[in-house]
Design a protein around this motif. Structure first.
Motif, PDB file in Angstrom:
ATOM      1  N   LEU A 192      -3.217  16.047  22.063  1.00 44.35           N
ATOM      2  CA  LEU A 192      -3.440  15.177  20.900  1.00 44.35           C
ATOM      3  C   LEU A 192      -2.208  15.121  20.003  1.00 44.35           C
ATOM      4  N   ILE A 193      -1.821  13.882  19.676  1.00 44.95           N
ATOM      5  CA  ILE A 193      -0.709  13.657  18.762  1.00 44.95           C
ATOM      6  C   ILE A 193      -1.274  13.122  17.451  1.00 44.95           C
ATOM      7  N   GLY A 194      -0.913  13.768  16.354  1.00 44.54           N
ATOM      8  CA  GLY A 194      -1.206  13.190  15.032  1.00 44.54           C
ATOM      9  C   GLY A 194      -0.109  12.180  14.752  1.00 44.54           C
ATOM     10  N   ILE A 195      -0.464  10.902  14.689  1.00 43.12           N
ATOM     11  CA  ILE A 195       0.542   9.844  14.556  1.00 43.12           C
ATOM     12  C   ILE A 195       1.030   9.756  13.107  1.00 43.12           C
ATOM     13  N   THR A 196       2.341   9.630  12.955  1.00 43.38           N
ATOM     14  CA  THR A 196       2.938   9.472  11.624  1.00 43.38           C
ATOM     15  C   THR A 196       2.382   8.212  10.941  1.00 43.38           C
ATOM     16  N   HIS A 197       2.107   8.333   9.669  1.00 44.14           N
ATOM     17  CA  HIS A 197       1.603   7.182   8.923  1.00 44.14           C
ATOM     18  C   HIS A 197       1.899   7.371   7.449  1.00 44.14           C
ATOM     19  N   ASP A 198       1.666   6.335   6.692  1.00 40.44           N
ATOM     20  CA  ASP A 198       1.816   6.393   5.243  1.00 40.44           C
ATOM     21  C   ASP A 198       0.470   6.069   4.597  1.00 40.44           C
ATOM     22  N   HIS A 199       0.338   6.500   3.353  1.00 42.66           N
ATOM     23  CA  HIS A 199      -0.784   6.060   2.521  1.00 42.66           C
ATOM     24  C   HIS A 199      -0.203   5.515   1.233  1.00 42.66           C
ATOM     25  N   PHE A 200      -0.614   4.336   0.853  1.00 42.81           N
ATOM     26  CA  PHE A 200      -0.194   3.779  -0.442  1.00 42.81           C
ATOM     27  C   PHE A 200      -1.437   3.343  -1.212  1.00 42.81           C
ATOM     28  N   ILE A 201      -1.603   3.910  -2.386  1.00 39.17           N
ATOM     29  CA  ILE A 201      -2.734   3.541  -3.226  1.00 39.17           C
ATOM     30  C   ILE A 201      -2.174   2.814  -4.440  1.00 39.17           C
ATOM     31  N   THR A 202      -2.516   1.537  -4.544  1.00 36.76           N
ATOM     32  CA  THR A 202      -1.984   0.717  -5.635  1.00 36.76           C
ATOM     33  C   THR A 202      -3.027   0.586  -6.724  1.00 36.76           C
ATOM     34  N   PHE A 203      -2.681   1.100  -7.894  1.00 39.15           N
ATOM     35  CA  PHE A 203      -3.612   1.092  -9.022  1.00 39.15           C
ATOM     36  C   PHE A 203      -3.357  -0.101  -9.930  1.00 39.15           C
ATOM     37  N   TYR A 204      -4.436  -0.725 -10.323  1.00 36.30           N
ATOM     38  CA  TYR A 204      -4.453  -1.760 -11.344  1.00 36.30           C
ATOM     39  C   TYR A 204      -4.693  -1.057 -12.664  1.00 36.30           C
ATOM     40  N   LEU A 205      -3.781  -1.212 -13.590  1.00 36.40           N
ATOM     41  CA  LEU A 205      -3.882  -0.523 -14.877  1.00 36.40           C
ATOM     42  C   LEU A 205      -3.672  -1.536 -15.988  1.00 36.40           C
TER      43      LEU A 205
END
Lengths: 680, 680
Positions: free
Chosen positions: A455-468
């Motif tokens: 099993l390979i954990g695939i590289t990824h990103d997380h981006f959480i864009t907040f409305y403020l």
């Protein structure tokens, strides 16, 4: 007698007060039922066989101007619903006035311009369609697996060109379900099997299998369900008497210390905080800080270009719904014992209301940290003064398939708001023939980490864009970049050769409000009210204070990046526009990136001394490690909204310290045993 | 009878065990007394009139190799002291073997090459010398102030060229002491009055007054002492039964959950964590993570080039001593009720030992956060599993004059170490004639923020450089930059145009180990043991994970920056060298920057698969705001040391959740009143 009459009047008034909802309160069970009954007599909803699937049914918030002028003593504001519904050839957008039962608007958008989020039915249909395809069954059997013990989940396909335009699709991935061994099927992917399903027709478009020879792990050691054993004991966070330390009026309006805010669950955004107000001292005027804040979109691109992986660039809010994916919080474990829980009332696909209990918790938190302190030796007598930090946390967790996102809004007594996102749950793993890194040829890029055998954990990103939507002392604000640079100094001026100086640069238009962070070209980012000056003449402000974050490095023309162009900068400023709330566009599923924050911002509208909205993107690069298998310990990051010349001085200088007699008396465990916290 | 004998033997053995100190335990009261008696018969200490001032007297740690091979059952390692002492023309460095009373070495360094930290006598002498100068008295009187109510504090002068080389100097700043009104004299500076004192001669070199016409604020509203009133009540963090949740053996060796570490106070470094070891499961081997970690230097440059301000570029560890400035923690407020407190035993200037009580606290913390969680809907039955995060915090606070630095080392059960620094206390403010920003000419640079009438909070930075001798599964480690870049993909390969790929770049020499962080050119930074592979062949490692930080923008040749060249990068890697512990040099006072980390690193020594030391600098830009007046709410930042393929899998998967019966029963407040936490 007079005092009795006064008391009765008070009781009457308070019962009346609580019977009028706050105008931002979400629709009630009754209101949703009413909306459904109104819809039921309105075509096409009036035809039982063509009742469009409701993908969103929630409060149409009154105009901001109405909310801003509203007082609890005012007459109630209109209660209206906004509805998105889906039928195979059209997406419907409706607004309905509930008390008058009037349909205020009903527009339709032909496909493929507007696909709403996946519904539960879509997910079930995708799965059942896949598992009734004989080709799929054959592939599963060829892997030695039992087709009745397979879990298939539809993945949003993104958008990669016009050939995919004309139908609503899902890419289905399947996992072996060794339920007797483990609940963690994500660690048993049937690698290489990928099924394209037409969601509307309910048919398989194609089946691909490129994973022959890649073993399906048997799930051993991956289960995470508690089955007894080790006891964790003894540390807690508590209030005596069962109190929470705050009040919740009408179910949503939270009053804690010097804060007042409205908290609710939204099916798309998850937790929404509105009309946050603060004051330095009890009895002073409430001062506006933020009109509305929430996670507008969550973009998760995976870094693998092959057939089964290239399309994975999820937009979890728009494609699945953060509120829709919010599950009941686990008492004592997701939130401490002193937490207050809030339910959500959502509408099902059939328009009927249902209650999702305990999706938000609020709790007072004593972290063991210090709010302020000073020890002074150089005075007549030694001084040691310290004040404990106590905060209010509002939390929701969205379990979007494999990943769990914990959203925290934390309010401090000094006026600071910390917004934190924590990630847990399961990696998306890819099956492989490799069992050890020694078998991997040097030139072979795994696109991730071998987290266990096969099993390979695939590289990824997380981006959480907040409305403020910050409204510092009122709606009209300016965005000021307090830009720091090195100033060189001549030997005539000073023995120093350089100092750090700062310039206040007021953003005139949207393009001035686009920020890419740079450690060696730093700025502070203030949202100020130029019309409200402090006693010494500084504009009242808050600053947005980034902490650890990550930027997208993808090509701007890469399809997932194009659809999530809102991650092209860490900060954006736009003029307030009620229709610009969803950074990836109102309809994110299979979207083409033509209705994103990046597109709106191109208009370069004026933003100086206007009602402006701040957008902040919190990013994570995630190169998996073995510790993330089979379930990730939480990884967190946050950013702060911090008063900057908002208060004339430290607002918590007069806070009291703790004395022994202020604290609860805790004698024993309920079990009556001695604490033993070392065995985890 | 046999069991009684066994019991007696056990008691005997355990009393023996506790009578041998751990070889890293600080010198005891008795040992310091012995050292002083040895010194007393050794010239020049043997002459009462020329007894050099002791500026440092602490354990000479045994060689790392001896510590690494030492076991509790081994014979005790040598107990030796290292001493720095100062006499007007020489600095003495001695090492002494305590049991044998042998002076192992005694070297002297002529001035001005080596000035140790300021002592209490230096501080008193600088103050009294200043306040007995008739020019100073006249200036004070001319401002309308009472010379008997003035506080003068010596500031380290830095080094700005050879003209300052030949004597040990302090620049003295004075404040009006309105003690009946306030303890916060820092907010009443006598601006422009600056006195240069020769510390050895005890004489004023010059007096300057450039502040005539600048009012001295009367301190109104600046006091921070608690005088009753508001009651804070009810939230707490607690264990039942008074337990701490961990054990402290021999006063310094801490055992908590799956962690074992040695904690002590050092007069220069403050809190020191040594031989930190972790294991996934009880009973498994202890695995080395860090040999030694501490704050090596703390650099605080101010951004004002004028006469009274240009020289302010403090190096608080080397010039004042973080441990020397650590005061007793305030119980219940600096640390929660369940904290364990550790005393420090330091030597005074006369070599006599004294106890500084409660300078370190350790406590188990339940933050209300989640260690891991997952909710699963796509399985036979819904699953909701969550585990609370419980950590161990070791804390010390250094009150270096106006500022308070809170140092936290936080250990998580998943192997992560979070190192956090929080800043509180008072700003260094500058008097000004301006009462309102409207009076300030547009072209006039305040070099900071008008925080109240007549006071400017001057812009400054804080850089805390940590020494981190990571020993991942043993001393020989490599530093690996896991460098992330955009990889473009051709249309033939994939519908994607780009992915994020990573390359593992092993640092060969020190220059490869210098890192400037860049959001758009990111890397992970791993310290790995190339000889210890995980079950699937990944090298065992930890990564250093920066969060919010700031970089120095000063010119590399600016004297303060030259002296603090260790802040030129965020990360440095050096080969282990017992003599390279102090990033600003062994002697930092009036140092010229010729013995810093930046200088050592220039040798570009090999660092691959060697015993290496990681240096990380945590930075803060601090443009003051009005909320920082008259005392700052804490500002924090941190970085993490996080296992990365150190464990084969998530080590806390088997942790138990909380059940109601695991928690203490808290019924009432000691005062017997109901909770009321809203009035702060």
């Amino acid at each position: 007698m007079e005092s009795l009459a006064a008391l009765l009047l008070l009781i009457l008034l308070s019962s009346l007060a609580s019977s009028f909802p706050h105008p931002l309160d979400p629709l009630t069970f009754t209101e949703i039922s009413t909306v459904r009954s109104i819809l039921s007599s309105h075509p096409p909803f009036s035809h039982p066989n063509s009742f469009p699937s409701i993908t969103s049914l929630s409060l149409l918030e009154p105009p901001k101007t109405s909310i801003l002028s509203w007082l609890p003593s005012s007459p109630p504001l209109p209660r209206r619903a906004t509805i998105t519904a889906y039928s195979p050839n059209l997406t419907h957008l409706l607004s309905i006035d509930i008390p008058s039962r009037l349909i205020l608007s009903h527009s339709t958008i032909p496909h493929p311009s507007a696909f709403p989020r996946l519904t539960s039915s879509d997910i079930s249909r995708a799965s059942s369609t896949t598992l009734s395809d004989p080709r799929v069954i054959r592939i599963i059997k060829n892997r030695g697996l039992d087709p009745s013990r397979i879990n298939c989940l539809p993945l949003s396909p993104g958008w990669f060109g016009p050939q995919e335009e004309n139908r609503r699709l899902a890419k289905v991935q399947c996992f072996a379900l060794f339920y007797n061994t483990t609940a963690n099927f994500y660690m048993s992917p049937i690698e290489g099997l990928m099924v394209l399903v037409d969601l509307d027709v309910g048919a398989v478009v194609w089946v691909r299998d490129e994973g022959r020879g890649i073993p399906v792990p048997n799930g051993e050691g991956t289960d995470y369900r508690y089955t007894g054993g080790a006891v964790r004991r003894g540390v807690m966070m508590e209030r005596a008497g069962g109190g929470t330390g705050f009040e919740v009026e009408g179910g949503h309006m939270v009053k804690w210390g010097n804060w007042e805010l409205h908290v609710k669950a939204d099916e798309r955004a998850g937790i929404v905080v509105s009309t946050a107000k603060v004051r330095a001292v009890e009895g002073e005027e409430w001062r506006s800080v933020m009109y509305k804040g929430f996670a507008s979109e969550l973009f998760v691109p995976y870094m693998e270009g092959s057939e089964g992986w290239y399309f994975r660039g999820y937009m979890d809010a728009g494609e699945y719904g953060l509120g829709s994916c919010a599950m009941p919080l686990v008492r004592l474990n997701d939130c401490p014992r002193n937490a207050y829980y809030m339910d959500a009332v959502f509408a099902g696909e059939d328009g009927r209301p249902f209650v999702r209990p305990d999706v938000i918790c609020l709790f007072e938190r004593y972290t063991g940290d210090v709010a302020w302190r000073h020890s002074e030796l150089f005075s007549d007598e030694a001084i040691h003064e310290s004040r404990p930090k106590v905060t209010l946390v509002a939390r929701m967790v969205a379990s979007v398939g494999n990943y769990d996102y914990i959203f925290d809004w934390e309010f401090q007594q000094d006026g600071l708001i910390k917004i934190k996102v924590s990630l847990s749950g399961m990696l998306m793993v890819k099956g492989t023939v490799y069992q050890n890194m020694s078998q991997v040829p040097k030139e072979h890029d795994l696109h991730g980490t071998l987290v266990t055998e096969n099993l390979i954990g695939i590289t990824h990103d997380h981006f959480i864009t907040f409305y403020l939507d910050m409204d510092i002392d009122g709606p009209n604000n300016s965005f000021v970049k307090v830009h720091m640079t090195k100033q060189e100094i001549s030997p005539e001026e000073s023995p120093r050769k350089s100092i750090l100086k700062f310039n206040r640069e007021v953003a005139r238009t949207e393009k001035d409000g686009r920020i890419k962070l740079n450690l060696y070209d730093p700025s502070e980012f203030h949202i100020v009210n130029p019309a409200r000056l402090s006693k010494v003449g500084n504009p009242s402000g808050y600053k947005i204070v980034p902490a650890a974050t990550a930027a997208s490095l993808l090509d701007l023309t890469d399809p997932p990046q194009l659809r999530s162009g809102f991650t092209n900068n860490q900060i954006w400023i736009t003029p307030y526009n009620q229709s610009e709330e969803w950074a990836g566009g109102l309809f994110a599923y299979q979207s083409r990136g033509d209705d994103t924050l990046a597109v709106w911002s191109e208009r370069d509208r004026p933003i100086e001394n206007k009602d402006i909205v701040t957008w902040y993107t919190l990013g994570f690069h995630h190169i998996p490690c073995q510790e993330d298998y089979p379930l990730m310990p939480t990884v967190s990051s946050s950013f702060d909204l911090k008063p900057a010349n908002f208060f004339d001085k430290n607002p918590i200088l007069r806070a009291a310290p703790y004395f022994e007699e202020d604290l609860p008396v805790c004698e024993t465990f309920a079990r009556g045993e001695l604490p033993n916290c070392n065995s985890i």
